[in-house]
Design a protein around this motif. Structure first.
Motif, PDB file in Angstrom:
ATOM      1  N   GLU A  47       0.828  -1.206   0.000  1.00 48.50           N
ATOM      2  CA  GLU A  47       0.000   0.000   0.000  1.00 48.50           C
ATOM      3  C   GLU A  47       0.861   1.253   0.000  1.00 48.50           C
ATOM      4  N   GLU A  66      -5.474   0.335   0.042  1.00 46.87           N
ATOM      5  CA  GLU A  66      -5.478  -0.644   1.127  1.00 46.87           C
ATOM      6  C   GLU A  66      -6.210  -1.932   0.763  1.00 46.87           C
ATOM      7  N   ASN A  67      -7.019  -1.912  -0.291  1.00 47.25           N
ATOM      8  CA  ASN A  67      -7.730  -3.118  -0.735  1.00 47.25           C
ATOM      9  C   ASN A  67      -6.990  -3.857  -1.847  1.00 47.25           C
ATOM     10  N   GLY A  68      -5.796  -3.392  -2.201  1.00 48.73           N
ATOM     11  CA  GLY A  68      -4.990  -4.055  -3.228  1.00 48.73           C
ATOM     12  C   GLY A  68      -5.167  -3.491  -4.615  1.00 48.73           C
ATOM     13  N   GLU A  69      -6.187  -2.632  -4.833  1.00 42.32           N
ATOM     14  CA  GLU A  69      -6.348  -2.031  -6.156  1.00 42.32           C
ATOM     15  C   GLU A  69      -5.207  -1.054  -6.408  1.00 42.32           C
ATOM     16  N   ILE A  87      -5.781  -5.545  -9.296  1.00 38.43           N
ATOM     17  CA  ILE A  87      -5.789  -5.807  -7.866  1.00 38.43           C
ATOM     18  C   ILE A  87      -4.696  -6.823  -7.567  1.00 38.43           C
ATOM     19  N   THR A  89      -2.458  -9.385  -5.048  1.00 37.87           N
ATOM     20  CA  THR A  89      -2.410 -10.161  -3.821  1.00 37.87           C
ATOM     21  C   THR A  89      -0.942 -10.302  -3.449  1.00 37.87           C
ATOM     22  N   ARG A 198     -10.712  10.260   0.546  1.00 38.82           N
ATOM     23  CA  ARG A 198     -10.865   8.835   0.839  1.00 38.82           C
ATOM     24  C   ARG A 198     -11.002   8.646   2.346  1.00 38.82           C
ATOM     25  N   THR A 200      -9.978   6.553   4.377  1.00 39.84           N
ATOM     26  CA  THR A 200      -8.802   6.084   5.113  1.00 39.84           C
ATOM     27  C   THR A 200      -7.912   7.221   5.576  1.00 39.84           C
ATOM     28  N   ASP A 206     -11.363   9.999  -3.731  1.00 38.03           N
ATOM     29  CA  ASP A 206     -12.244   9.107  -4.483  1.00 38.03           C
ATOM     30  C   ASP A 206     -13.185   9.964  -5.318  1.00 38.03           C
TER      31      ASP A 206
END
Length: 254
Positions: A47, A66-69, A87, A89, A198, A200, A206
């Motif tokens: 991130e 933070e979601n991997g995108e 995205i 992993t 955003r 976060t 966003d």
């Protein structure tokens, strides 16, 4: 009572042998009550905002949420060359995305793959292979962590009109209002939209765009989610439609 005391003393070493370890380990007991511990697999993501360059000399900026995108934008002398989105992993400092989408400067969307490694909040290395025939050299990116990611970005930070430098081929203008609404154009493509910080608290806005011209590659009336950030006085926002049928990148300065 003496017998009970002896039994309790004998039991103490066995109980002590079951303690220890840490939250970042997985421990199992052996047949002789010994404990075997191995480190847990870390699925921490890379991130952040990462700035650097490719081995072929393209400037590069990668945003990983933070979601991997993630969105990676590659430019040459300020002119757009590639954008990749997907995205990731991760496991133990390595990451991958077998289903990347790459936007070329021609406007074409092409399948790609990404692999790489990182040290949290320090450095990142990534290789993107674009599935083109004839083959094109992979995008090999080395970047460092930009600590501005850990500071909030507010709508007030982007108020006003942004344009691209005269050296950039396609004319771009975007204007932000205090309520987060925006209007803009890139060449003959026009759009409206809105942004907000955003949740976060990171250096990201966003938002969404609504394309209002048939000259836009996405088509007139098509909506697209976007992510925006400002680094060293340069606004960049990028998005891909949910169907991954169209993508958009804009860079401008104020």
């Amino acid at each position: 009572m003496k017998i009970l005391s002896k039994l309790m003393l004998l039991a103490l070493p066995v109980l002590a042998a079951c303690g220890g370890g840490s939250s970042d380990q997985v421990c199992t007991g052996g047949a002789n009550l010994e404990k075997n511990c191995v480190p847990k697999t870390s699925h921490a993501l890379p991130e952040g905002i990462w700035n650097g360059a490719t081995t072929s000399g393209l400037a590069a900026q990668t945003l990983v949420l933070e979601n991997g995108e993630y969105f990676s934008v590659y430019t040459s002398s300020g002119n757009f060359v590639w954008m990749t989105q997907g995205i990731v992993t991760a496991a133990d400092g390595s990451f991958t995305d077998p289903a990347t989408v790459a936007l070329a400067s021609s406007g074409a969307l092409i399948a790609a793959t990404v692999t790489g490694s990182f040290t949290a909040k320090t450095s990142l290395a990534a290789t993107t292979n674009v599935n083109l025939l004839p083959a094109v050299p992979p995008l090999v990116f080395n970047g460092t962590y930009n600590t501005v990611y850990d500071t909030p970005l507010a709508v007030s930070d982007v108020l006003g009109t942004w344009t691209n430098p005269a050296t950039v081929t396609t004319a771009t203008t975007v204007t932000f209002a205090a309520d987060g609404s925006l209007t803009g154009s890139q060449g003959a493509c026009t759009f409206t939209g809105s942004v907000k910080p955003r949740s976060t608290g990171k250096h990201v806005l966003d938002g969404s765009l609504l394309f209002t011209s048939a000259a836009c590659s996405a088509g007139n009336g098509v909506a697209m989610p976007i992510e925006a950030t400002v680094i060293n006085g340069q606004l960049t926002f990028a998005g891909v439609t949910p169907q991954r049928s169209s993508a958009f990148v804009l860079s401008a300065t104020r």
